[in-house]
Design a protein around this motif. Structure first.
Motif, PDB file in Angstrom:
ATOM      1  N   LYS A  35       9.931  27.661  79.823  1.00 46.41           N
ATOM      2  CA  LYS A  35       9.536  28.654  80.823  1.00 46.41           C
ATOM      3  C   LYS A  35      10.430  29.897  80.779  1.00 46.41           C
ATOM      4  O   LYS A  35      10.075  30.941  81.321  1.00 46.41           O
ATOM      5  N   LEU A  36      11.599  29.782  80.132  1.00 51.91           N
ATOM      6  CA  LEU A  36      12.523  30.911  80.064  1.00 51.91           C
ATOM      7  C   LEU A  36      11.961  31.986  79.131  1.00 51.91           C
ATOM      8  O   LEU A  36      11.380  31.683  78.088  1.00 51.91           O
ATOM      9  N   CYS A  37      12.164  33.236  79.490  1.00 49.77           N
ATOM     10  CA  CYS A  37      11.516  34.339  78.782  1.00 49.77           C
ATOM     11  C   CYS A  37      12.126  34.641  77.422  1.00 49.77           C
ATOM     12  O   CYS A  37      11.413  34.935  76.464  1.00 49.77           O
ATOM     13  N   PHE A  38      13.447  34.579  77.316  1.00 53.27           N
ATOM     14  CA  PHE A  38      14.127  35.050  76.112  1.00 53.27           C
ATOM     15  C   PHE A  38      14.659  33.873  75.296  1.00 53.27           C
ATOM     16  O   PHE A  38      15.121  32.871  75.861  1.00 53.27           O
ATOM     17  N   PHE A  39      14.636  34.051  73.967  1.00 48.74           N
ATOM     18  CA  PHE A  39      15.072  32.963  73.098  1.00 48.74           C
ATOM     19  C   PHE A  39      16.522  32.591  73.359  1.00 48.74           C
ATOM     20  O   PHE A  39      16.868  31.408  73.355  1.00 48.74           O
ATOM     21  N   ARG A  40      17.405  33.569  73.567  1.00 52.42           N
ATOM     22  CA  ARG A  40      18.817  33.228  73.801  1.00 52.42           C
ATOM     23  C   ARG A  40      18.969  32.334  75.022  1.00 52.42           C
ATOM     24  O   ARG A  40      19.741  31.390  75.006  1.00 52.42           O
ATOM     25  N   ASP A  41      18.216  32.610  76.078  1.00 50.35           N
ATOM     26  CA  ASP A  41      18.299  31.774  77.274  1.00 50.35           C
ATOM     27  C   ASP A  41      17.759  30.371  76.997  1.00 50.35           C
ATOM     28  O   ASP A  41      18.336  29.382  77.445  1.00 50.35           O
ATOM     29  N   ARG A  42      16.636  30.293  76.264  1.00 48.98           N
ATOM     30  CA  ARG A  42      16.086  28.981  75.913  1.00 48.98           C
ATOM     31  C   ARG A  42      17.069  28.218  75.022  1.00 48.98           C
ATOM     32  O   ARG A  42      17.310  27.024  75.220  1.00 48.98           O
ATOM     33  N   GLN A  43      17.634  28.905  74.053  1.00 47.68           N
ATOM     34  CA  GLN A  43      18.590  28.288  73.147  1.00 47.68           C
ATOM     35  C   GLN A  43      19.813  27.764  73.897  1.00 47.68           C
ATOM     36  O   GLN A  43      20.231  26.620  73.714  1.00 47.68           O
ATOM     37  N   ASN A  44      20.385  28.595  74.778  1.00 42.62           N
ATOM     38  CA  ASN A  44      21.598  28.188  75.482  1.00 42.62           C
ATOM     39  C   ASN A  44      21.340  27.042  76.450  1.00 42.62           C
ATOM     40  O   ASN A  44      22.175  26.140  76.607  1.00 42.62           O
ATOM     41  N   SER A  45      20.193  27.071  77.112  1.00 37.23           N
ATOM     42  CA  SER A  45      19.843  25.968  78.006  1.00 37.23           C
ATOM     43  C   SER A  45      19.703  24.673  77.216  1.00 37.23           C
ATOM     44  O   SER A  45      20.201  23.614  77.634  1.00 37.23           O
ATOM     45  N   LEU A  46      19.035  24.742  76.072  1.00 35.64           N
ATOM     46  CA  LEU A  46      18.854  23.557  75.233  1.00 35.64           C
ATOM     47  C   LEU A  46      20.188  23.067  74.692  1.00 35.64           C
ATOM     48  O   LEU A  46      20.483  21.860  74.738  1.00 35.64           O
ATOM     49  N   LEU A  47      21.019  23.970  74.194  1.00 35.69           N
ATOM     50  CA  LEU A  47      22.309  23.567  73.630  1.00 35.69           C
ATOM     51  C   LEU A  47      23.212  22.955  74.698  1.00 35.69           C
ATOM     52  O   LEU A  47      23.958  22.013  74.416  1.00 35.69           O
ATOM     53  N   GLY A  48      23.150  23.477  75.924  1.00 36.11           N
ATOM     54  CA  GLY A  48      23.941  22.879  76.998  1.00 36.11           C
ATOM     55  C   GLY A  48      23.527  21.450  77.264  1.00 36.11           C
ATOM     56  O   GLY A  48      24.370  20.567  77.456  1.00 36.11           O
ATOM     57  N   ASP A  49      22.227  21.192  77.272  1.00 34.15           N
ATOM     58  CA  ASP A  49      21.722  19.840  77.504  1.00 34.15           C
ATOM     59  C   ASP A  49      22.115  18.908  76.357  1.00 34.15           C
ATOM     60  O   ASP A  49      22.552  17.772  76.580  1.00 34.15           O
ATOM     61  N   ILE A  50      21.978  19.396  75.116  1.00 37.12           N
ATOM     62  CA  ILE A  50      22.356  18.577  73.954  1.00 37.12           C
ATOM     63  C   ILE A  50      23.852  18.290  73.959  1.00 37.12           C
ATOM     64  O   ILE A  50      24.283  17.160  73.680  1.00 37.12           O
ATOM     65  N   LEU A  51      24.648  19.293  74.276  1.00 39.99           N
ATOM     66  CA  LEU A  51      26.100  19.101  74.337  1.00 39.99           C
ATOM     67  C   LEU A  51      26.455  18.027  75.351  1.00 39.99           C
ATOM     68  O   LEU A  51      27.283  17.138  75.079  1.00 39.99           O
ATOM     69  N   ALA A  52      25.829  18.076  76.529  1.00 41.63           N
ATOM     70  CA  ALA A  52      26.086  17.063  77.552  1.00 41.63           C
ATOM     71  C   ALA A  52      25.672  15.681  77.067  1.00 41.63           C
ATOM     72  O   ALA A  52      26.404  14.695  77.263  1.00 41.63           O
ATOM     73  N   ARG A  53      24.541  15.582  76.415  1.00 43.42           N
ATOM     74  CA  ARG A  53      24.066  14.293  75.908  1.00 43.42           C
ATOM     75  C   ARG A  53      25.025  13.720  74.865  1.00 43.42           C
ATOM     76  O   ARG A  53      25.342  12.524  74.880  1.00 43.42           O
ATOM     77  N   VAL A  54      25.459  14.560  73.944  1.00 41.90           N
ATOM     78  CA  VAL A  54      26.399  14.101  72.908  1.00 41.90           C
ATOM     79  C   VAL A  54      27.667  13.556  73.543  1.00 41.90           C
ATOM     80  O   VAL A  54      28.152  12.465  73.189  1.00 41.90           O
ATOM     81  N   GLU A  55      28.223  14.287  74.506  1.00 43.01           N
ATOM     82  CA  GLU A  55      29.486  13.878  75.123  1.00 43.01           C
ATOM     83  C   GLU A  55      29.314  12.643  76.001  1.00 43.01           C
ATOM     84  O   GLU A  55      30.159  11.748  76.009  1.00 43.01           O
ATOM     85  N   ILE A  56      28.225  12.572  76.749  1.00 42.58           N
ATOM     86  CA  ILE A  56      27.988  11.401  77.602  1.00 42.58           C
ATOM     87  C   ILE A  56      27.796  10.153  76.752  1.00 42.58           C
ATOM     88  O   ILE A  56      28.336   9.080  77.058  1.00 42.58           O
ATOM     89  N   CYS A  57      27.032  10.269  75.671  1.00 44.90           N
ATOM     90  CA  CYS A  57      26.836   9.112  74.777  1.00 44.90           C
ATOM     91  C   CYS A  57      28.165   8.668  74.172  1.00 44.90           C
ATOM     92  O   CYS A  57      28.439   7.462  74.064  1.00 44.90           O
TER      93      CYS A  57
END
Length: 220
Positions: A35-57
């Protein structure tokens, strides 16, 4: 335990890398990101979620497929099947911060930029205003973002969202309340703090996109 990982988003994701990482998050998260308009925002939101998943695992020993996330009534995310593991994410420009702890914790990072000092009058208490405005003009922006990131990290730590006004408390008298702020990033471009009820200094490590992609391969 307080661990912080700072991700420098260099290089940007390719379209293929973006799609692969997107497949590793929940369908609900995918919809939020798209739903985010700009690729950088979509990218950063996705990378934040992936980073959290990697660290939690890594810390819990759970697999990515076992992670179940929800949000509290005010929108703060938490891990349903391992609630004793707390985390928080923030991103600014090409930096993303993820903090993991065994107590509630909040993080905020901001890109330092020129600020209309009328914002200080609106959101800060008198001692914070004096701390910022008494500095030389070239230091006022730096002090503004020092105070701002502390305030935002505290609001995120307490998980009450917009119900807690930034002008309702001071970050300059926190020790008596057993609230502690730790600076995790301080450069000419980026300022960042975490907030928790622990005096423990966090461990902080920095990685880039390539390193995260290698770690993310274990999430499949």
């Amino acid at each position: 335990m307080l661990e912080v990982v700072m991700l420098k988003v260099i290089p940007d994701l390719t379209r293929d890398q973006y799609e692969i990482l997107l497949s590793l998050v929940s369908s609900e998260k995918q919809k939020q990101i798209n739903k985010l308009c700009f690729f950088r925002d979509r990218q950063n939101s996705l990378l934040g979620d992936i980073l959290a998943r990697v660290e939690i695992c890594r810390i819990t020993g759970l697999s990515n497929s076992q992670l179940e996330f929800a949000v509290n009534p005010y929108g703060k995310p938490f891990l349903v099947n391992n609630p004793q593991t707390h985390y928080n994410i923030s991103h600014a420009h090409q930096q993303i911060a993820c903090v993991i702890g065994d107590i509630s914790v909040g993080v905020d990072i901001e890109k330092i930029r020129p600020i209309d000092m009328e914002v200080v009058e609106r959101f800060f208490v008198s001692e914070e205003k004096e701390y910022i405005l008494s500095a030389q003009s070239d230091l006022q922006n730096k002090r503004f973002f020092e105070v701002w990131t502390k305030k935002e990290s505290r609001v995120k730590c307490e998980g009450k969202g917009l119900l807690e006004s930034l002008s309702a408390f001071s970050v300059l008298n926190s020790l008596e309340l057993e609230i502690f702020y730790h600076c995790i990033y301080d450069t000419e471009e980026i300022m960042g703090h975490i907030c928790s009820s622990s005096k423990e200094l966090p461990s902080v490590r920095e990685i880039d996109t390539a390193v995260l992609l290698r770690h993310a391969s274990s999430l499949k």
